[in-house]
Scaffold this motif. Structure first.
Motif, mmCIF file in Angstrom:
data_model
loop_
_atom_site.group_PDB
_atom_site.id
_atom_site.type_symbol
_atom_site.label_atom_id
_atom_site.label_comp_id
_atom_site.label_asym_id
_atom_site.label_seq_id
_atom_site.Cartn_x
_atom_site.Cartn_y
_atom_site.Cartn_z
ATOM 1 N N ARG A 120 35.631 -5.724 35.031
ATOM 2 C CA ARG A 120 36.094 -6.955 35.660
ATOM 3 C C ARG A 120 34.985 -7.993 35.593
ATOM 4 O O ARG A 120 33.815 -7.663 35.710
ATOM 5 C CB ARG A 120 36.455 -6.651 37.114
ATOM 6 C CG ARG A 120 36.742 -7.832 37.967
ATOM 7 C CD ARG A 120 38.239 -8.074 38.146
ATOM 8 N NE ARG A 120 38.418 -9.109 39.132
ATOM 9 C CZ ARG A 120 38.794 -10.340 38.808
ATOM 10 N NH1 ARG A 120 39.029 -10.655 37.593
ATOM 11 N NH2 ARG A 120 38.951 -11.243 39.734
ATOM 12 N N ILE A 121 35.342 -9.228 35.418
ATOM 13 C CA ILE A 121 34.381 -10.332 35.399
ATOM 14 C C ILE A 121 34.646 -11.214 36.604
ATOM 15 O O ILE A 121 35.777 -11.633 36.842
ATOM 16 C CB ILE A 121 34.523 -11.174 34.124
ATOM 17 C CG1 ILE A 121 34.198 -10.354 32.901
ATOM 18 C CG2 ILE A 121 33.624 -12.393 34.198
ATOM 19 C CD1 ILE A 121 34.370 -11.111 31.619
ATOM 20 N N ASN A 122 33.608 -11.488 37.344
ATOM 21 C CA ASN A 122 33.658 -12.495 38.398
ATOM 22 C C ASN A 122 32.876 -13.702 37.895
ATOM 23 O O ASN A 122 31.870 -13.548 37.202
ATOM 24 C CB ASN A 122 33.026 -11.979 39.690
ATOM 25 C CG ASN A 122 33.877 -10.928 40.356
ATOM 26 O OD1 ASN A 122 35.090 -10.880 40.173
ATOM 27 N ND2 ASN A 122 33.245 -10.068 41.119
ATOM 28 N N TYR A 123 33.341 -14.869 38.247
ATOM 29 C CA TYR A 123 32.637 -16.077 37.823
ATOM 30 C C TYR A 123 32.752 -17.131 38.908
ATOM 31 O O TYR A 123 33.629 -17.080 39.767
ATOM 32 C CB TYR A 123 33.186 -16.606 36.492
ATOM 33 C CG TYR A 123 34.665 -16.902 36.516
ATOM 34 C CD1 TYR A 123 35.138 -18.139 36.927
ATOM 35 C CD2 TYR A 123 35.591 -15.937 36.135
ATOM 36 C CE1 TYR A 123 36.498 -18.405 36.963
ATOM 37 C CE2 TYR A 123 36.947 -16.194 36.164
ATOM 38 C CZ TYR A 123 37.394 -17.430 36.575
ATOM 39 O OH TYR A 123 38.737 -17.687 36.612
ATOM 40 N N LYS A 124 31.832 -18.076 38.845
ATOM 41 C CA LYS A 124 31.829 -19.192 39.805
ATOM 42 C C LYS A 124 31.888 -20.485 39.007
ATOM 43 O O LYS A 124 31.036 -20.732 38.159
ATOM 44 C CB LYS A 124 30.561 -19.156 40.656
ATOM 45 C CG LYS A 124 30.505 -20.254 41.674
ATOM 46 C CD LYS A 124 29.246 -20.172 42.514
ATOM 47 C CE LYS A 124 29.312 -21.260 43.549
ATOM 48 N NZ LYS A 124 28.107 -22.024 43.671
ATOM 49 N N VAL A 125 32.919 -21.284 39.256
ATOM 50 C CA VAL A 125 33.052 -22.554 38.545
ATOM 51 C C VAL A 125 32.038 -23.558 39.086
ATOM 52 O O VAL A 125 31.581 -23.464 40.228
ATOM 53 C CB VAL A 125 34.479 -23.143 38.626
ATOM 54 C CG1 VAL A 125 35.499 -22.210 38.031
ATOM 55 C CG2 VAL A 125 34.844 -23.519 40.030
ATOM 56 N N ASN A 126 31.689 -24.497 38.250
ATOM 57 C CA ASN A 126 30.827 -25.600 38.652
ATOM 58 C C ASN A 126 31.723 -26.588 39.393
ATOM 59 O O ASN A 126 32.415 -27.394 38.777
ATOM 60 C CB ASN A 126 30.183 -26.230 37.413
ATOM 61 C CG ASN A 126 29.210 -27.325 37.752
ATOM 62 O OD1 ASN A 126 29.268 -27.910 38.828
ATOM 63 N ND2 ASN A 126 28.309 -27.605 36.830
ATOM 64 N N GLU A 127 31.725 -26.509 40.701
ATOM 65 C CA GLU A 127 32.667 -27.274 41.522
ATOM 66 C C GLU A 127 32.434 -28.777 41.481
ATOM 67 O O GLU A 127 33.298 -29.536 41.894
ATOM 68 C CB GLU A 127 32.641 -26.756 42.959
ATOM 69 C CG GLU A 127 33.178 -25.339 43.060
ATOM 70 C CD GLU A 127 33.142 -24.785 44.471
ATOM 71 O OE1 GLU A 127 32.709 -25.495 45.403
ATOM 72 O OE2 GLU A 127 33.561 -23.634 44.639
ATOM 73 N N SER A 128 31.291 -29.209 40.984
ATOM 74 C CA SER A 128 31.079 -30.649 40.835
ATOM 75 C C SER A 128 31.811 -31.181 39.599
ATOM 76 O O SER A 128 31.974 -32.391 39.455
ATOM 77 C CB SER A 128 29.587 -30.975 40.741
ATOM 78 O OG SER A 128 29.036 -30.470 39.545
#
Length: 92
Positions: A2-10
């Protein structure tokens, strides 16, 4: 795996859901910088030899629908990471 990722919310918001055999992303662009980066991702995938691995559809209100084949999921996530639309990728 599984891959977790965090988007660049800006730059963007992104929703992901499994859609039959593919994964569908709804990506909303927040500014011109994000638009350029998403176009770079699109250009990258449109220039490869497999035309149906990642399909981009433009909607109104700076919203894009992206259909990703399951076997291209990791490449797409890493493409978003390469162009800094994703800040963090983690393997679980």
């Amino acid at each position: 795996m599984r891959i977790n990722y965090k988007v660049n919310e800006s730059l963007i918001t992104a929703e992901e859901k499994v859609n039959h055999e593919d994964i569908e992303f709804i990506i909303k662009i927040k500014n011109d910088e994000a638009l350029k980066k998403l176009h770079d991702v699109r250009e990258f995938f449109e220039s490869d030899k497999i035309y149906t691995d990642v399909l981009f559809y433009t909607h109104g209100n700076h919203t894009y629908q992206v259909i990703v084949r399951q076997d291209s999921y990791v490449a797409f996530i890493l493409g978003l990471f390469k162009f800094q639309l994703i800040e963090q990728v983690e393997w679980k």
